[in-house]
Design an enzyme around this catalytic site. Structure first.
Site, PDB file in Angstrom:
ATOM      1  N   CYS A 103     -22.494  -4.502  18.235  1.00 23.74           N
ATOM      2  CA  CYS A 103     -21.910  -4.424  19.580  1.00 23.74           C
ATOM      3  C   CYS A 103     -21.473  -2.993  19.885  1.00 23.74           C
ATOM      4  O   CYS A 103     -21.656  -2.493  20.991  1.00 23.74           O
ATOM      5  CB  CYS A 103     -20.723  -5.365  19.702  1.00 23.74           C
ATOM      6  SG  CYS A 103     -21.105  -7.106  19.376  1.00 23.74           S
ATOM      7  N   CYS A 138     -17.689  -6.116  15.833  1.00 22.60           N
ATOM      8  CA  CYS A 138     -19.131  -6.189  15.553  1.00 22.60           C
ATOM      9  C   CYS A 138     -19.782  -4.804  15.630  1.00 22.60           C
ATOM     10  O   CYS A 138     -19.733  -4.141  16.671  1.00 22.60           O
ATOM     11  CB  CYS A 138     -19.772  -7.152  16.558  1.00 22.60           C
ATOM     12  SG  CYS A 138     -21.552  -6.988  16.747  1.00 22.60           S
ATOM     13  N   CYS A 175       0.367   3.530   3.002  1.00 19.38           N
ATOM     14  CA  CYS A 175       1.003   2.946   4.193  1.00 19.38           C
ATOM     15  C   CYS A 175       2.493   3.272   4.207  1.00 19.38           C
ATOM     16  O   CYS A 175       3.066   3.615   5.258  1.00 19.38           O
ATOM     17  CB  CYS A 175       0.806   1.428   4.223  1.00 19.38           C
ATOM     18  SG  CYS A 175      -0.915   0.887   4.192  1.00 19.38           S
ATOM     19  N   CYS A 195       0.838  -1.206   0.000  1.00 19.66           N
ATOM     20  CA  CYS A 195       0.000   0.000   0.000  1.00 19.66           C
ATOM     21  C   CYS A 195       0.876   1.261   0.000  1.00 19.66           C
ATOM     22  O   CYS A 195       1.667   1.481   0.917  1.00 19.66           O
ATOM     23  CB  CYS A 195      -0.920  -0.036   1.226  1.00 19.66           C
ATOM     24  SG  CYS A 195      -1.645   1.539   1.670  1.00 19.66           S
TER      25      CYS A 195
END
Length: 436
Positions: free
Chosen positions: A189, A186, A58, A55
């Site tokens: 969550c 999640c 990155c 990347c």
């Protein structure tokens, strides 16, 4: 030969690109085997970069990230995850692109995404803000809300559960528990996190709320047959085992959770004891520290026998059970036995049975004007709980003097025995007349 040289050059370049950070750079290399130990189980705030060696963005971040690690040394820990070599962690935390930077603060189960400028200064400011939030939460002066959202509650009210402490805290306690099994990546969550924290604060002292990272403690999640996230299990009061866990069937807002859990708490609250006021200590035990105290004055046992009195007592106990979640005190006295109490509450003397609701903290009371029946008293108490009805100050603005008396023995009353008068020595002369 030229082809071999080209391959070696490519391999060297690839190897150098993969080696983004050296140990001396202060950036901890994180992998699935050490991530939980280094990050999730550590109290420190962590900044974690998820990157791919190929990347370009990155690669551009590398010098700033090294600068960041040196600047935050000893304050915030800095790590990196090569998501290209193993996508386990990137999948676990919902990484969709590179580089992704996440800050693991006080709520490790819901790291926050850093979306600011990719400079050492900007990332450091975000990390220090998370440190400040964590310190404020520890001191009780601020919020430590998770999932990037804001919450007025402290996550300290949500108890972090692990495989090591689960049985001790949940199964081996007499408390009522709601336990959330979650996964850090999640989305549902993360949405639940601030609601869960708010509910935990409101339910404090009644129902305990815990959270267990099912990805970090998989054996415990398997024990409770957790197949999706979040999964919420209910554990009733008293001794319990894993098989006693029940599925939570309520909604996922704080109000839904509080309402559902409060109903469960009410089921486990014992009905208050209805006591006879036979001494000052009895009245104090029944009413002290209670938001309200319901005091009844029942007819004298000679005016209302045992059967009659027990009917009144059954009505009062039934209502005590109905309103047990209010944590009110319940007491009664026999008419005429506690004159100062009757006078201070403006009841008695006539019209027994009578009933008054007293707030001894504010020294105010309200008298039942309707019928002394289940429906009449219930309607009166419902109005009181909604703040309706007339109140008056307790006479003298202090607790009345209580006379020590014997408790009722549960039997019918007995009229006092009359003495026999011996008239044998009295000479009654019919001829003697009394004159004025």
């Amino acid at each position: 030969m030229r082809q071999l040289s080209s391959l070696l050059l490519l391999a060297f370049i690839a190897g150098s690109v993969n080696a983004f950070y050296a140990p001396s750079d202060g950036v901890v290399e994180l992998t699935p085997s050490n991530f939980d130990r280094e990050v999730l189980q550590d109290d420190a705030v962590w900044i974690v970069e998820f990157y791919a060696p190929w990347c370009g963005h990155c690669q551009s971040l590398v010098p700033e990230y090294k600068k960041l690690a040196k600047a935050l040394k000893g304050v915030v820990k800095v790590g990196s995850v090569n998501a290209d070599s193993d996508n386990t962690l990137s999948g676990q935390f919902g990484v969709r692109g590179f580089p992704t930077i996440k800050i693991f603060g006080s709520n490790k189960r819901s790291p926050t995404d850093f979306n600011g400028q990719r400079t050492a200064k900007a990332i450091a400011e975000a990390a220090l803000a998370e440190v400040k939030k964590k310190v404020q939460a520890a001191l009780g002066g601020g919020s430590s809300g998770g999932g990037g959202g804001s919450s007025s509650s402290s996550d300290d009210d949500v108890i972090e559960l692990t495989e090591d402490n689960f049985d001790k805290l949940v199964l081996n306690s007499d408390d009522i528990w709601l336990v959330e099994f979650f996964a850090p990546w999640c989305g549902h969550c993360k949405n639940l996190a601030p609601e869960w924290a708010k509910a935990a604060k409101e339910l404090k002292g009644k129902v305990k709320l815990g959270a267990l990272d099912a990805t970090a403690h998989q054996s415990k999640a398997a024990e409770y047959n957790v197949r999706g996230y979040p999964t919420i299990k209910f554990f009733a009061a008293g001794a319990k085992s894993a098989s006693d866990a029940q599925e939570y069937q309520g909604g996922r807002t704080a109000s839904d959770i509080v309402s559902w859990a409060s109903d469960k708490h009410t089921e486990n609250v014992p009905a208050p004891e209805l006591v006879q006021i036979t001494s000052e200590a009895i009245l104090d035990d029944a009413c002290e520290g209670k938001p309200l105290c319901i005091i009844s004055v029942l007819p004298h046992i000679l005016d209302c026998d045992a059967k009659c009195r027990n009917k009144f007592l059954v009505t009062l106990r039934t209502l005590g059970d109905k309103y047990k979640q209010k944590l009110w005190g319940w007491a009664w006295a026999e008419g005429g036995q506690q004159p100062a109490l009757e006078e201070s509450l403006e009841v008695g003397g006539f019209g027994y049975p009578a009933l008054a609701v007293v707030n001894f903290k504010k020294m105010k009371f309200s008298v039942l004007k309707g019928s002394f029946s289940k429906d009449g008293i219930s309607e009166f108490l419902r109005d009181i709980s909604y703040g309706r009805g007339h109140t008056a100050p307790v006479r003298g603005a202090k607790k009345p003097t209580i006379v020590s008396v014997d408790p009722w023995d549960g039997k019918d009353g007995q009229l006092p025995t009359e003495e026999d008068i011996d008239l044998s020595d009295i000479d009654l002369d019919d001829d003697v007349k009394d004159e004025l």
